[in-house]
Design a protein around this motif. Structure first.
Motif, mmCIF file in Angstrom:
data_model
loop_
_atom_site.group_PDB
_atom_site.id
_atom_site.type_symbol
_atom_site.label_atom_id
_atom_site.label_comp_id
_atom_site.label_asym_id
_atom_site.label_seq_id
_atom_site.Cartn_x
_atom_site.Cartn_y
_atom_site.Cartn_z
ATOM 1 N N ASP A 164 1.064 -1.151 -0.164
ATOM 2 C CA ASP A 164 0.040 -0.112 -0.022
ATOM 3 C C ASP A 164 0.845 1.130 0.024
ATOM 4 O OD1 ASP A 164 -2.252 -1.501 0.034
ATOM 5 O OD2 ASP A 164 -2.646 -1.733 2.215
ATOM 6 N N ALA A 165 2.065 1.104 0.326
ATOM 7 C CA ALA A 165 2.975 2.217 0.361
ATOM 8 C C ALA A 165 4.059 2.445 -1.015
ATOM 9 C CB ALA A 165 4.087 2.066 1.620
ATOM 10 N N THR A 166 3.444 1.737 -1.927
ATOM 11 C CA THR A 166 4.253 1.788 -3.141
ATOM 12 C C THR A 166 4.093 3.252 -3.963
ATOM 13 O OG1 THR A 166 3.983 -0.321 -3.553
ATOM 14 C CG2 THR A 166 4.683 0.922 -5.436
ATOM 15 N N ASP A 167 3.210 3.923 -3.858
ATOM 16 C CA ASP A 167 2.971 4.969 -4.319
ATOM 17 C C ASP A 167 3.655 6.268 -3.836
ATOM 18 O OD1 ASP A 167 1.573 4.060 -6.637
ATOM 19 O OD2 ASP A 167 -0.419 4.615 -5.643
ATOM 20 N N TRP A 168 3.518 6.480 -2.629
ATOM 21 C CA TRP A 168 4.272 7.445 -1.747
ATOM 22 C C TRP A 168 5.707 7.185 -1.763
ATOM 23 C CZ3 TRP A 168 5.428 5.760 2.819
ATOM 24 C CH2 TRP A 168 4.713 5.118 3.755
ATOM 25 N N ALA A 169 6.089 5.912 -1.329
ATOM 26 C CA ALA A 169 7.435 5.511 -1.357
ATOM 27 C C ALA A 169 8.297 5.790 -2.468
ATOM 28 C CB ALA A 169 7.552 4.068 -0.971
ATOM 29 N N GLY A 170 7.921 5.996 -3.718
ATOM 30 C CA GLY A 170 8.480 6.384 -4.963
ATOM 31 C C GLY A 170 9.041 7.691 -4.699
ATOM 32 N N GLY A 171 8.419 8.626 -3.841
ATOM 33 C CA GLY A 171 8.795 9.896 -3.490
ATOM 34 C C GLY A 171 10.369 9.915 -2.853
ATOM 35 N N PHE A 172 10.764 8.893 -2.219
ATOM 36 C CA PHE A 172 12.294 8.740 -1.524
ATOM 37 C C PHE A 172 13.073 8.754 -2.764
ATOM 38 C CE2 PHE A 172 15.824 6.017 -0.812
ATOM 39 C CZ PHE A 172 16.270 6.565 0.182
ATOM 40 N N PHE A 173 13.019 7.825 -3.720
ATOM 41 C CA PHE A 173 13.765 7.727 -5.003
ATOM 42 C C PHE A 173 13.734 9.048 -5.765
ATOM 43 C CE2 PHE A 173 13.237 3.354 -3.820
ATOM 44 C CZ PHE A 173 14.486 3.004 -3.449
ATOM 45 N N GLU A 174 12.784 9.875 -5.846
ATOM 46 C CA GLU A 174 12.691 11.122 -6.568
ATOM 47 C C GLU A 174 13.578 11.864 -5.902
ATOM 48 O OE1 GLU A 174 8.004 11.370 -8.307
ATOM 49 O OE2 GLU A 174 8.483 12.243 -6.315
ATOM 50 N N GLY A 175 13.739 12.080 -4.575
ATOM 51 C CA GLY A 175 14.495 12.993 -3.852
ATOM 52 C C GLY A 175 15.959 12.518 -3.808
ATOM 53 N N VAL A 176 15.984 11.253 -3.777
ATOM 54 C CA VAL A 176 17.790 10.838 -3.720
ATOM 55 C C VAL A 176 18.138 11.205 -5.420
ATOM 56 C CG1 VAL A 176 19.189 8.862 -3.870
ATOM 57 C CG2 VAL A 176 17.556 8.987 -2.265
ATOM 58 N N TYR A 177 17.658 10.716 -6.181
ATOM 59 C CA TYR A 177 17.925 11.016 -7.681
ATOM 60 C C TYR A 177 18.073 12.451 -7.891
ATOM 61 C CZ TYR A 177 18.296 6.068 -8.424
ATOM 62 O OH TYR A 177 18.684 4.715 -8.318
ATOM 63 N N GLN A 178 16.949 13.139 -7.476
ATOM 64 C CA GLN A 178 17.019 14.557 -7.901
ATOM 65 C C GLN A 178 18.179 15.482 -7.301
ATOM 66 O OE1 GLN A 178 14.567 16.384 -9.946
ATOM 67 N NE2 GLN A 178 16.174 17.693 -9.939
ATOM 68 N N THR A 179 18.381 14.903 -6.077
ATOM 69 C CA THR A 179 19.752 15.276 -5.388
ATOM 70 C C THR A 179 20.967 15.228 -5.984
ATOM 71 O OG1 THR A 179 18.224 15.391 -3.397
ATOM 72 C CG2 THR A 179 20.681 15.827 -2.955
ATOM 73 N N TRP A 180 21.256 13.812 -6.373
ATOM 74 C CA TRP A 180 22.301 13.503 -7.239
ATOM 75 C C TRP A 180 22.651 14.257 -8.401
ATOM 76 C CZ3 TRP A 180 22.014 7.441 -5.728
ATOM 77 C CH2 TRP A 180 22.399 7.265 -4.477
ATOM 78 N N PHE A 181 21.457 14.207 -9.410
ATOM 79 C CA PHE A 181 21.494 14.955 -10.611
ATOM 80 C C PHE A 181 21.816 16.348 -10.239
ATOM 81 C CE2 PHE A 181 19.093 11.338 -12.270
ATOM 82 C CZ PHE A 181 20.093 10.991 -13.183
ATOM 83 N N ALA A 182 21.059 16.994 -9.241
ATOM 84 C CA ALA A 182 21.490 18.564 -9.081
ATOM 85 C C ALA A 182 23.023 18.723 -8.753
ATOM 86 C CB ALA A 182 20.523 19.076 -7.946
#
Length: 156
Positions: A106-124
């Motif tokens: 049930d957490a799959t949709d919002w847990a994807g936010g974790f990876f958005e944050g990690v990868y966005q920060t690394w790309f930035a």
């Protein structure tokens, strides 16, 4: 060995038994107390903090980025990433993270936010233009233990 056997093993080995019920209870409380988008933003901020704590070296190619990402993920047993250049975006598939097992389906949709944050920060940190954003693509996981993301221009 079948795909079912492999997935069963993965599910049993990705979250320590000592944390499983705690994490599931935490996920249930988050879901009961906050709207999904707020939870997603919370996990995005957590991902940003993790990326800052686990920086990657400067990379000049997509292959170097993939190697840098995977070196960090391997160091904490959080799966691995593949990158695929497309005409309008960079595809990112993160497989075998413990989040799906730790927090439940049930957490799959919002847990994807974790990876958005990690990868966005690394790309930035690599100097990616500010108008390029990492977004989880909920249509791409196909029921597998992976998160599909895209680095692309933000909608206007």
């Amino acid at each position: 060995m079948t795909d079912k056997d492999i997935l069963s093993y993965y599910e049993r080995s990705t979250c320590s038994v000592q944390w499983l019920e705690f994490n599931r209870a935490l996920a249930a409380e988050l879901s009961a107390g906050l709207p999904p988008e707020e939870i997603r933003q919370l996990f995005r901020r957590i991902g940003e903090r993790v990326a800052v704590a686990l920086p990657i070296e400067r990379c000049d190619t997509v292959e170097q980025l993939r190697a840098g990402f995977n070196s960090r993920w391997k160091s904490i047993d959080w799966g691995f990433a593949t990158l695929q250049e497309q005409s309008d975006h960079l595809g990112i598939v993160h497989a075998c993270s413990p989040l799906a097992m730790a927090f439940g389906p049930d957490a799959t949709d919002w847990a994807g936010g974790f990876f958005e944050g990690v990868y966005q920060t690394w790309f930035a940190a690599q100097g990616t233009p500010a108008d390029l954003k990492v977004r989880a693509d909920s249509s791409g996981a196909d029921g597998l233990p992976q998160v599909v993301l895209r680095l692309e221009r933000a909608p206007q």
